[in-house]
Scaffold this motif. Structure first.
Motif, PDB file in Angstrom:
ATOM      1  N   GLN A 295       0.846  -1.192   0.000  1.00  0.00           N
ATOM      2  CA  GLN A 295       0.000   0.000   0.000  1.00  0.00           C
ATOM      3  C   GLN A 295       0.884   1.245   0.000  1.00  0.00           C
ATOM      4  O   GLN A 295       1.937   1.273   0.649  1.00  0.00           O
ATOM      5  CB  GLN A 295      -0.909   0.011   1.226  1.00  0.00           C
ATOM      6  CG  GLN A 295      -1.996  -1.026   1.199  1.00  0.00           C
ATOM      7  CD  GLN A 295      -3.034  -0.737   0.124  1.00  0.00           C
ATOM      8  OE1 GLN A 295      -3.222   0.374  -0.321  1.00  0.00           O
ATOM      9  NE2 GLN A 295      -3.709  -1.777  -0.302  1.00  0.00           N
TER      10      GLN A 295
ATOM     11  N   VAL B  43       0.562   4.019   1.529  1.00  0.00           N
ATOM     12  CA  VAL B  43       0.744   4.588   2.865  1.00  0.00           C
ATOM     13  C   VAL B  43       1.911   3.900   3.572  1.00  0.00           C
ATOM     14  O   VAL B  43       2.638   4.536   4.346  1.00  0.00           O
ATOM     15  CB  VAL B  43      -0.557   4.526   3.686  1.00  0.00           C
ATOM     16  CG1 VAL B  43      -0.888   3.118   4.134  1.00  0.00           C
ATOM     17  CG2 VAL B  43      -0.491   5.459   4.872  1.00  0.00           C
TER      18      VAL B  43
ATOM     19  N   ALA C  64      -2.848   8.269   2.304  1.00  0.00           N
ATOM     20  CA  ALA C  64      -3.609   7.896   3.501  1.00  0.00           C
ATOM     21  C   ALA C  64      -5.014   7.413   3.135  1.00  0.00           C
ATOM     22  O   ALA C  64      -5.577   6.552   3.812  1.00  0.00           O
ATOM     23  CB  ALA C  64      -3.688   9.068   4.449  1.00  0.00           C
ATOM     24  N   ASN C  65      -5.577   7.950   2.063  1.00  0.00           N
ATOM     25  CA  ASN C  65      -6.931   7.569   1.643  1.00  0.00           C
ATOM     26  C   ASN C  65      -6.942   6.543   0.518  1.00  0.00           C
ATOM     27  O   ASN C  65      -8.003   6.182   0.038  1.00  0.00           O
ATOM     28  CB  ASN C  65      -7.688   8.812   1.173  1.00  0.00           C
ATOM     29  CG  ASN C  65      -7.875   9.812   2.278  1.00  0.00           C
ATOM     30  OD1 ASN C  65      -8.048   9.449   3.426  1.00  0.00           O
ATOM     31  ND2 ASN C  65      -7.804  11.083   1.938  1.00  0.00           N
ATOM     32  N   TYR C  66      -5.771   6.091   0.083  1.00  0.00           N
ATOM     33  CA  TYR C  66      -5.685   5.222  -1.085  1.00  0.00           C
ATOM     34  C   TYR C  66      -6.404   3.885  -0.873  1.00  0.00           C
ATOM     35  O   TYR C  66      -7.145   3.440  -1.740  1.00  0.00           O
ATOM     36  CB  TYR C  66      -4.223   4.954  -1.450  1.00  0.00           C
ATOM     37  CG  TYR C  66      -4.069   4.248  -2.769  1.00  0.00           C
ATOM     38  CD1 TYR C  66      -4.079   4.966  -3.953  1.00  0.00           C
ATOM     39  CD2 TYR C  66      -3.930   2.870  -2.847  1.00  0.00           C
ATOM     40  CE1 TYR C  66      -3.947   4.340  -5.171  1.00  0.00           C
ATOM     41  CE2 TYR C  66      -3.807   2.232  -4.055  1.00  0.00           C
ATOM     42  CZ  TYR C  66      -3.806   2.979  -5.217  1.00  0.00           C
ATOM     43  OH  TYR C  66      -3.695   2.349  -6.418  1.00  0.00           O
TER      44      TYR C  66
ATOM     45  N   ALA D  55      -1.374  12.817   1.644  1.00  0.00           N
ATOM     46  CA  ALA D  55      -2.799  12.808   1.984  1.00  0.00           C
ATOM     47  C   ALA D  55      -3.545  11.807   1.110  1.00  0.00           C
ATOM     48  O   ALA D  55      -4.413  11.067   1.590  1.00  0.00           O
ATOM     49  CB  ALA D  55      -3.385  14.196   1.819  1.00  0.00           C
ATOM     50  N   ALA D  56      -3.202  11.759  -0.168  1.00  0.00           N
ATOM     51  CA  ALA D  56      -3.833  10.795  -1.071  1.00  0.00           C
ATOM     52  C   ALA D  56      -3.451   9.370  -0.689  1.00  0.00           C
ATOM     53  O   ALA D  56      -4.270   8.449  -0.794  1.00  0.00           O
ATOM     54  CB  ALA D  56      -3.437  11.087  -2.509  1.00  0.00           C
TER      55      ALA D  56
ATOM     56  N   ALA E 209      -8.874   3.139   1.021  1.00  0.00           N
ATOM     57  CA  ALA E 209     -10.327   3.286   1.058  1.00  0.00           C
ATOM     58  C   ALA E 209     -10.891   3.561  -0.330  1.00  0.00           C
ATOM     59  O   ALA E 209     -12.002   3.147  -0.651  1.00  0.00           O
ATOM     60  CB  ALA E 209     -10.709   4.411   2.006  1.00  0.00           C
ATOM     61  N   SER E 210     -10.118   4.270  -1.144  1.00  0.00           N
ATOM     62  CA  SER E 210     -10.630   4.630  -2.463  1.00  0.00           C
ATOM     63  C   SER E 210     -10.321   3.597  -3.538  1.00  0.00           C
ATOM     64  O   SER E 210     -10.831   3.695  -4.647  1.00  0.00           O
ATOM     65  CB  SER E 210     -10.052   5.980  -2.883  1.00  0.00           C
ATOM     66  OG  SER E 210      -8.662   5.869  -3.093  1.00  0.00           O
TER      67      SER E 210
END
Length: 107
Positions: A20, A22, A48-50, A45-46, A52-53
């Motif tokens: 991942q 992150v 950290a949300n990778y 920031a992207a 989930a998206s």
């Protein structure tokens, strides 16, 4: 039959290689001058949300239910997902680190 099974297991191993983004972000040094840039902040920031998206691809078990073509489709989806993860981590490394790319992120 054994060749198809071996190919499926090999593709699973390849698909699981990309970590991942992150996780890669935690290996980068905060003391690097690029770390403080706006591009790096956006990339982190992207990252950290990778997870989930990230779009859910067909599972291998669902692919098995669809027969040999379904297994191929599921494996192709997993392989594509791994390539996208690797590309994201590569881009983040270039934005956030002055060090050369690690061998795992080289094309």
């Amino acid at each position: 039959m054994k060749a198809k099974l071996l190919a499926a297991v090999t593709m699973l191993a390849v698909a699981g290689c990309a970590s991942q983004p992150v996780d890669h972000a935690t290996t980068l040094s905060p003391q690097d001058p690029k770390w403080r840039s706006a591009e790096c902040a956006q990339a982190r920031a992207a990252a950290a949300n990778y997870a989930a998206s990230e779009k859910e691809t067909m599972s291998v078990s669902a692919g098995l239910l669809l027969g040999p073509y379904g297994l191929g489709i599921a494996m192709a989806g997993k392989q594509h997902q791994a390539k996208m993860r690797k590309q994201f981590a590569r881009d983040m490394h270039l934005k956030c680190s002055s060090k050369p790319l690690p061998a795992s992120l080289a094309r």
